[in-house]
Design a protein around this motif. Structure first.
Motif, PDB file in Angstrom:
ATOM      1  N   UNK A 432      27.867 -41.512  14.272  1.00  8.10           N
ATOM      2  CA  UNK A 432      26.928 -41.291  13.408  1.00  8.10           C
ATOM      3  C   UNK A 432      27.079 -41.121  12.185  1.00  8.10           C
ATOM      4  N   UNK A 433      28.202 -41.546  11.575  1.00  5.41           N
ATOM      5  CA  UNK A 433      28.515 -41.749  10.139  1.00  5.41           C
ATOM      6  C   UNK A 433      27.662 -43.099   9.559  1.00  5.41           C
ATOM      7  N   UNK A 434      27.262 -42.988   8.587  1.00  2.88           N
ATOM      8  CA  UNK A 434      26.610 -44.006   7.876  1.00  2.88           C
ATOM      9  C   UNK A 434      27.086 -44.521   6.542  1.00  2.88           C
ATOM     10  N   UNK A 435      27.274 -45.661   6.215  1.00  3.76           N
ATOM     11  CA  UNK A 435      27.989 -46.448   5.111  1.00  3.76           C
ATOM     12  C   UNK A 435      26.724 -47.051   4.392  1.00  3.76           C
ATOM     13  N   UNK A 436      26.571 -46.974   2.987  1.00  2.00           N
ATOM     14  CA  UNK A 436      25.556 -47.746   2.339  1.00  2.00           C
ATOM     15  C   UNK A 436      26.016 -48.265   1.424  1.00  2.00           C
ATOM     16  N   UNK A 437      25.977 -49.665   1.121  1.00  2.00           N
ATOM     17  CA  UNK A 437      26.693 -50.543   0.102  1.00  2.00           C
ATOM     18  C   UNK A 437      25.333 -50.960  -0.799  1.00  2.00           C
ATOM     19  N   UNK A 438      25.551 -51.019  -1.998  1.00  2.00           N
ATOM     20  CA  UNK A 438      24.409 -51.218  -2.876  1.00  2.00           C
ATOM     21  C   UNK A 438      24.808 -51.966  -4.189  1.00  2.00           C
ATOM     22  N   UNK A 439      24.003 -52.565  -4.775  1.00  2.73           N
ATOM     23  CA  UNK A 439      24.351 -52.979  -6.355  1.00  2.73           C
ATOM     24  C   UNK A 439      23.418 -52.238  -7.331  1.00  2.73           C
ATOM     25  N   UNK A 440      23.847 -52.353  -8.323  1.00  2.00           N
ATOM     26  CA  UNK A 440      23.107 -51.397  -9.463  1.00  2.00           C
ATOM     27  C   UNK A 440      21.630 -51.807  -9.622  1.00  2.00           C
ATOM     28  N   UNK A 441      21.180 -52.752  -9.195  1.00  4.21           N
ATOM     29  CA  UNK A 441      19.738 -52.982  -9.151  1.00  4.21           C
ATOM     30  C   UNK A 441      18.978 -52.322  -8.267  1.00  4.21           C
TER      31      UNK A 441
END
Length: 498
Positions: A432-441
């Motif tokens: 159930x854990x969630x990882x969210x990767x993102x850039x500064x945009x």
């Protein structure tokens, strides 16, 4: 009037005469029409007004010069005229211009004023203009036509006048050659007309007989001939300069659009090449569901993500932001992704990013660098081993505690220094854990006056953590749909443990 204001006006007149100002040609036509009309009215009222013969001659010649200017505008719109201005000389267009300007010269003679048996006229205007735009052949040809016609009329000034007209066309053509086959501009064209008409009068004094009669003619006609021919040359030169500017503007516009189309084509090709480096479809990772998004701000971008199969139990996950101009950044993005994909199976995350940094640091300038996070997802042990080189730290939502936190953030980006030290990190991932990767945009596009983009993103993760990665992705996209232009490349990847 202040000294500066007077000086500014002098500069403005000088620039105007140099042809540097874009003055509407129709204004000049209107002014010439008014001058011509006033001249005709004054001539018609000559017997009722106290007017000297010099003034009368001047008005007549000015009126004829105005007529020639109207003819000049029509001639300037002919294809043969523009061909010659562009340097495209052919026997045909030169012959046509010789006939046209020769006819203008004949008109100048025919419409002249008889003064003591001599002819006050604007005959030299046609050959002078012909030579200044077409060279010695066109100028001499027009001068011969005008000169021979004047010679056929006879009179004690026939020979010097005919000779002067021929020389006017020839000298104008030589000036064209001296100026590297280019029109000399308004100011020097007018100067040449004044000097040529002065020479014309001197030749009459030197050749015409009797001398006393020639002197009387010169005294009577010096001002009318010089002023009227200079005025006609000014307007003719103005029309030519305006046409040259018009052609140059069209040429520059065409070159600009050609270059723009070429750049667009190159960017489309670069965009296709760049897209070929990105994952065509998301991988199937046992025990996890995945969703991702990549929207460049321009045709090509420097942000990217990737999922790399390292082994049956490990998947490499990378997200990066190349800082710099879009085109160089896209090239460095492609290079970095290629290196990571090629070495992912041979090196652990910490060693791999140090290896990548050493390769690119020697070849790129200080204005371009990479913030990057790379790690290996171990599906068997449910853990994520990663290294962060100054990239925006991913968010992790813990399903068991309903808590949102950030992964570790490094302080050193890649590409600035060689042999940098990067710290490795490890986290456990539970069901159930969630990882969210993102850039500064992503942060920039979610900014609002009420709250920061990061706060908005965190709230959306908290509120939608129970949804699938694809559904969470759609929720975030819906927040950005009102924006017509992305302020920066937008990359987002979501990983959720089953």
């Amino acid at each position: 009037m202040s000294k500066n204001t007077f000086r500014d006006r002098i500069y403005k007149i000088r620039n105007y005469l140099a042809g540097d100002e874009e003055v509407p040609i129709m204004y000049i036509h209107a002014i010439m029409a008014i001058i011509g009309s006033v001249s005709v009215l004054l001539i018609l009222q000559f017997h009722e007004m106290p007017m000297s013969s010099v003034q009368h001659s001047l008005l007549v010649l000015v009126e004829k010069a105005c007529v020639i200017v109207v003819i000049a505008y029509v001639v300037s719109r002919l294809n043969v005229f523009t061909e010659v201005l562009e340097g495209k000389f052919t026997i045909k267009n030169q012959a046509i211009l010789i006939v046209i300007f020769g006819a203008i010269s004949i008109f100048g003679t025919y419409s002249g004023v008889d003064v003591f048996g001599a002819m006050a006229n604007v005959r030299d205007l046609g050959p002078m203009v012909a030579g200044l735009i077409g060279g010695p052949i066109v100028g001499l040809g027009a001068g011969l036509i005008g000169g021979l016609y004047r010679l056929s009329l006879g009179g004690f000034t026939a020979v010097p006048c005919a000779l002067s007209t021929i020389l006017a066309g020839l000298f104008a053509g030589l000036i064209f050659l001296i100026n590297k086959r280019r029109f000399v501009g308004i100011f020097w064209a007018v100067v040449f007309a004044v000097l040529m008409e002065s020479l014309h009068l001197l030749i009459n004094l030197a050749i015409a007989q009797p001398y006393s009669k020639a002197l009387a003619v010169v005294e009577e006609l010096t001002i009318p001939i010089i002023v009227s021919n200079a005025l006609g040359m000014f307007i003719f030169a103005f029309i030519i300069s305006n046409l040259l500017r018009e052609r140059e503007t069209i040429k520059q516009r065409d070159l600009y659009f050609d270059e723009l189309e070429r750049k667009k084509h190159e960017l489309k090709v670069a965009s296709k090449i760049q897209k070929s480096f990105l994952p065509e479809e998301l991988p199937s990772i046992p025990g996890f569901s995945v969703a991702a998004l990549n929207i460049p701000a321009h045709e090509v971008g420097g942000d990217f993500y990737d999922f790399i199969p390292v082994s049956p139990e490990k998947t490499g996950i990378v997200i990066a932001d190349v800082t710099g101009d879009s085109f160089p950044a896209s090239l460095l993005m492609a290079l970095s992704r290629t290196i990571i994909r090629g070495e992912a199976k041979n090196q652990n995350p910490q060693t791999l990013l140090k290896y990548l940094n050493n390769l690119i640091a020697v070849d790129i300038g200080p204005e371009i660098f990479i913030t990057i996070l790379y790690g290996e997802l171990d599906t068997k042990n449910r853990c994520f081993n990663y290294v962060n080189a100054a990239h925006s730290p991913p968010l992790i939502f813990r399903n068991k505690t309903n808590q949102l936190s950030e992964l570790a953030k490094g302080v050193k980006s890649l590409g600035r220094l060689e042999n940098i030290q990067l710290e490795k990190h490890k986290i456990k991932i539970e069901s159930g854990d969630l990882l969210l990767f993102y850039t500064d945009g992503v942060i920039q596009v979610l900014e609002s006056p009420e709250s920061s983009g990061k706060e908005v993103l965190e709230q959306m993760v908290i509120q939608n953590h129970d949804l699938s990665p694809a559904e969470i992705l759609e929720e975030i996209k819906s927040k950005t749909i009102s924006l017509e232009v992305n302020p920066d490349d937008l990359v987002l990847a979501i990983l959720k443990a089953d």
